[in-house]
Design an enzyme around this catalytic site. Structure first.
Site, PDB file in Angstrom:
ATOM      1  N   HIS A 269      13.468  22.144  10.264  1.00 39.62           N
ATOM      2  CA  HIS A 269      12.369  21.452  10.939  1.00 39.62           C
ATOM      3  C   HIS A 269      11.162  22.378  10.944  1.00 39.62           C
ATOM      4  CE1 HIS A 269      10.135  19.187  13.981  1.00 39.62           C
ATOM      5  NE2 HIS A 269      10.953  18.197  13.707  1.00 39.62           N
TER       6      HIS A 269
ATOM      7  N   ASP B 151      17.554  13.629  12.399  1.00 42.65           N
ATOM      8  CA  ASP B 151      18.097  12.713  11.379  1.00 42.65           C
ATOM      9  C   ASP B 151      19.544  13.000  11.018  1.00 42.65           C
ATOM     10  OD1 ASP B 151      14.864  12.999  10.171  1.00 42.65           O
ATOM     11  OD2 ASP B 151      15.746  11.123  10.865  1.00 42.65           O
TER      12      ASP B 151
HETATM   13  C1  SDX Z   1      11.627  14.655  10.697  1.00 40.11           C
HETATM   14  O1  SDX Z   1       7.531  17.037  12.124  1.00 40.11           O
HETATM   15  C2  SDX Z   1       8.363  16.320  12.867  1.00 40.11           C
HETATM   16  O2  SDX Z   1       8.366  16.375  14.084  1.00 40.11           O
HETATM   17  C3  SDX Z   1       9.292  15.416  12.065  1.00 40.11           C
HETATM   18  C4  SDX Z   1      10.352  14.666  12.868  1.00 40.11           C
HETATM   19  C5  SDX Z   1       9.731  13.631  13.792  1.00 40.11           C
HETATM   20  O3  SDX Z   1      10.377  13.267  14.795  1.00 40.11           O
HETATM   21  O4  SDX Z   1       8.629  13.120  13.456  1.00 40.11           O
HETATM   22  O5  SDX Z   1      11.114  15.582  13.638  1.00 40.11           O
HETATM   23  C6  SDX Z   1      11.288  13.894  11.952  1.00 40.11           C
HETATM   24  O6  SDX Z   1      10.948  14.509   9.707  1.00 40.11           O
HETATM   25  C7  SDX Z   1      12.763  15.645  10.742  1.00 40.11           C
HETATM   26  C8  SDX Z   1      12.948  16.397   9.374  1.00 40.11           C
HETATM   27  C9  SDX Z   1      13.735  15.490   8.434  1.00 40.11           C
HETATM   28  N1  SDX Z   1      13.793  16.077   7.072  1.00 40.11           N
HETATM   29  C10 SDX Z   1      14.921  16.595   6.594  1.00 40.11           C
HETATM   30  O7  SDX Z   1      15.964  16.703   7.239  1.00 40.11           O
HETATM   31  C11 SDX Z   1      14.823  17.000   5.111  1.00 40.11           C
HETATM   32  C12 SDX Z   1      15.472  18.374   4.928  1.00 40.11           C
HETATM   33  N2  SDX Z   1      14.636  19.372   5.592  1.00 40.11           N
HETATM   34  C13 SDX Z   1      13.682  20.099   4.777  1.00 40.11           C
HETATM   35  O8  SDX Z   1      13.141  19.403   3.714  1.00 40.11           O
HETATM   36  C14 SDX Z   1      12.711  20.942   5.615  1.00 40.11           C
HETATM   37  O9  SDX Z   1      13.468  21.614   6.517  1.00 40.11           O
HETATM   38  C15 SDX Z   1      11.574  20.258   6.341  1.00 40.11           C
HETATM   39  C16 SDX Z   1      10.765  19.391   5.439  1.00 40.11           C
HETATM   40  C17 SDX Z   1      12.084  19.436   7.475  1.00 40.11           C
HETATM   41  C18 SDX Z   1      10.678  21.366   6.920  1.00 40.11           C
HETATM   42  O10 SDX Z   1      10.106  22.010   5.834  1.00 40.11           O
HETATM   43  P1  SDX Z   1       9.167  23.301   6.062  1.00 40.11           P
HETATM   44  O11 SDX Z   1       8.861  23.528   7.493  1.00 40.11           O
HETATM   45  O12 SDX Z   1       8.024  23.185   5.118  1.00 40.11           O
HETATM   46  O13 SDX Z   1      10.125  24.469   5.684  1.00 40.11           O
HETATM   47  P2  SDX Z   1      10.185  25.124   4.245  1.00 40.11           P
HETATM   48  O14 SDX Z   1      10.322  24.044   3.216  1.00 40.11           O
HETATM   49  O15 SDX Z   1       9.041  26.079   4.138  1.00 40.11           O
HETATM   50  O16 SDX Z   1      11.568  25.924   4.306  1.00 40.11           O
HETATM   51  C19 SDX Z   1      11.621  27.259   4.768  1.00 40.11           C
HETATM   52  C20 SDX Z   1      12.838  27.849   4.045  1.00 40.11           C
HETATM   53  C21 SDX Z   1      12.761  27.678   2.526  1.00 40.11           C
HETATM   54  O17 SDX Z   1      13.555  28.727   1.973  1.00 40.11           O
HETATM   55  P3  SDX Z   1      12.791  30.077   1.422  1.00 40.11           P
HETATM   56  O18 SDX Z   1      11.644  29.586   0.546  1.00 40.11           O
HETATM   57  O19 SDX Z   1      12.329  30.785   2.678  1.00 40.11           O
HETATM   58  O20 SDX Z   1      13.860  30.815   0.647  1.00 40.11           O
HETATM   59  O21 SDX Z   1      14.008  27.131   4.472  1.00 40.11           O
HETATM   60  C22 SDX Z   1      14.578  26.495   3.333  1.00 40.11           C
HETATM   61  C23 SDX Z   1      13.502  26.385   2.277  1.00 40.11           C
HETATM   62  O22 SDX Z   1      14.065  26.347   0.967  1.00 40.11           O
HETATM   63  N3  SDX Z   1      15.002  25.161   3.788  1.00 40.11           N
HETATM   64  C24 SDX Z   1      16.150  24.572   3.458  1.00 40.11           C
HETATM   65  C25 SDX Z   1      16.161  23.348   4.147  1.00 40.11           C
HETATM   66  N4  SDX Z   1      15.033  23.232   4.858  1.00 40.11           N
HETATM   67  C26 SDX Z   1      14.318  24.348   4.621  1.00 40.11           C
HETATM   68  N5  SDX Z   1      17.177  24.980   2.656  1.00 40.11           N
HETATM   69  C27 SDX Z   1      18.213  24.102   2.553  1.00 40.11           C
HETATM   70  N6  SDX Z   1      18.291  22.895   3.187  1.00 40.11           N
HETATM   71  C28 SDX Z   1      17.278  22.499   3.999  1.00 40.11           C
HETATM   72  N7  SDX Z   1      17.345  21.328   4.621  1.00 40.11           N
END
Ligand code: SDX
Length: 429
Positions: free
Chosen positions: A307, A364
């Site tokens: 998140h 989710d």
């Molecule tokens: C919602 O904003 C809100 O409030 C949203 C929400 C709401 O109520 O409106 O809460 C609802 O959208 C919840 C999120 C639902 N999405 C998912 O579950 C999809 C999976 N999650 C990811 O795509 C990700 O965690 C996000 C999109 C939710 C957040 O992305 P960020 O903040 O841009 O984080 P990032 O992509 O910069 O990740 C940081 C690190 C990265 O690794 P490094 O580059 O540091 O090596 O964490 C890793 C990412 O690769 N990472 C994950 C991951 N999420 C982040 N690795 C594996 N699996 C994951 N799910």
């Protein structure tokens, strides 16, 4: 003494003192409004990770502590004691309603639940297997055309009527998405039923027999709607605000929010979680998928994990996990995906990759399991999210319209393209 932050350009030696504003809770903000005028610079913050786009009194999140407040009330207390329609009143009006206010609110919503009969015709223009989020966004935008001449976004009373219309019509629009996909006739609202019961009646009733949803199912759905109602300036809410800042029709702004929510990085994640759990298939396969999620060369991510704000367990996910456990027990349902989800959570939360990046289950991760137990198909999960979140969107839109700093949103950029150059005739290229 007023708090400020000084920015110094070490190339020119010029300095700018920026005022700092403090809120009720959360980090103070640096007002950089004069940055371009004084230093000839923009701020740069892709994804707006550290940018406050507005003042808001509706919802507060503390990502480090896993706190979520709506108008100051903790989500845990609202989940335990309130109903979705009461939370919607709170989001929009700022206070919990008295008995009389709640009765008037409930009645006013019921009076707006019908949609113009012609709205039903829009559904048949979609392919038989169209994704319901595409339908919901299109129909919501179409509804804008039925109120455009009667919508005065500058009038507070008219804004409240618009808010009632959005809250009242979304269950109707959402239920028709399911009915159309299932080849079932549309069902009119039944005002003898509560808000959530009415949605279930419009969605699941059969013309051939009486329909009474179980109290357990109604309560579970009401809880999920409470947990999805609003969440500060997330991607879809920010979209609604940006659309609202151009003074667009509020139903069109909601349609823009629906479109943004659809993405699997946002609201589309609940559907993606179920597809992921089904692909994993058994708890024994979990480790393999966790390893894939850690592999930067593999685009696979654990849906429902991570998140932008929460760097601890999403408080909503905690509530949903417990509710899911109770519901499966109460309905005596064996849900193998729940076992896989629990194993996935256990392994991920012990893994250094997830611990280091503070990746926890989000709202989710478990919600789809409850929707499945209520016999809602995965393609409809994000529609459920949008139904609930439309209340938060319209509350945020109302707050935007009342903001003393109201102006059209227009971000800038860092241009990295070509320098100015002359046109080359086709024959000389
Ligand atoms: C919602 O904003 C809100 O409030 C949203 C929400 C709401 O109520 O409106 O809460 C609802 O959208 C919840 C999120 C639902 N999405 C998912 O579950 C999809 C999976 N999650 C990811 O795509 C990700 O965690 C996000 C999109 C939710 C957040 O992305 P960020 O903040 O841009 O984080 P990032 O992509 O910069 O990740 C940081 C690190 C990265 O690794 P490094 O580059 O540091 O090596 O964490 C890793 C990412 O690769 N990472 C994950 C991951 N999420 C982040 N690795 C594996 N699996 C994951 N799910």
């Amino acid at each position: 003494m007023a708090r400020t932050v000084t920015i110094t350009d070490n190339k020119t030696g010029k300095q700018l003192e920026c005022p700092v504003s403090e809120g009720t809770y959360g980090p103070p903000v640096i007002n950089t409004k004069s940055l371009y005028k004084e230093l000839g610079m923009f701020t740069f913050d892709p994804g707006y990770a550290t940018t406050a786009s507005c003042r808001s009194a509706i919802t507060y999140l503390d990502g480090e502590k896993g706190i979520l407040l709506h108008r100051g009330y903790p989500i845990e207390q609202l989940a335990q004691n309130s109903t979705f329609l009461e939370v919607v009143y709170l989001l929009i009006h700022g206070e919990l309603p008295t008995r009389q206010q709640m009765d008037e609110w409930d009645h006013s919503i019921k009076m707006h639940m019908m949609t113009h009969e012609h709205i039903s015709r829009f559904y048949s223009a979609y392919r038989y297997d169209a994704h319901p989020m595409s339908i919901m966004a299109g129909v919501s935008s179409a509804i804008a055309s039925y109120y455009h001449d009667r919508t005065d976004i500058k009038d507070p009373a008219n804004r409240l009527i618009t808010a009632r219309r959005v809250v009242a019509k979304m269950p109707n629009v959402a239920s028709k998405c399911y009915r159309y996909a299932s080849g079932l006739p549309f069902v009119y609202p039944d005002n003898s039923r509560s808000y959530v019961e009415n949605f279930m009646y419009m969605t699941f009733s059969w013309p051939t027999e009486d329909y009474e949803p179980s109290a357990v199912a109604v309560r579970a759905l009401d809880l999920l709607f409470i947990l999805h109602a609003d969440h500060e300036q997330n991607a879809s809410t920010s979209t609604v605000r940006l659309a609202g800042s151009s003074e667009a029709n509020p139903f069109a702004c909601v349609a823009a929010g629906i479109t943004t929510l659809w993405g699997k990085s946002h609201g589309g994640a609940n559907e993606a979680v179920i597809r992921m759990l089904e692909e994993i298939g058994t708890p024994a396969n979990v480790r393999k998928y966790v390893d894939r999620a850690k592999d930067r060369k593999d685009s696979f991510r654990l849906m429902g994990f991570g998140h932008r704000v929460y760097k601890k367990y999403d408080p909503r996910a905690k509530i949903i996990r417990e509710a899911c456990h109770a519901l499966l027990a109460e309905m005596n349902l064996n849900q193998p995906l729940f076992e896989i989800a629990m194993e996935l959570e256990r392994i991920a939360l012990e893994d250094e990759y997830f611990i280091k990046r503070k990746l926890y289950p989000n709202v989710d991760f478990y919600s789809g399991l409850i929707y499945q137990a209520l016999r809602i198909p995965a393609s409809m999960f994000t529609v459920m999210f949008a139904l609930a979140r439309s209340a938060g969107w319209i509350a945020q839109w109302m707050e935007l319209m009342e903001d003393k700093d109201f102006r059209i949103g227009r971000p800038r950029q860092l241009y990295i393209g070509e320098q100015s150059r002359d046109y080359v005739p086709m024959g000389e290229r």
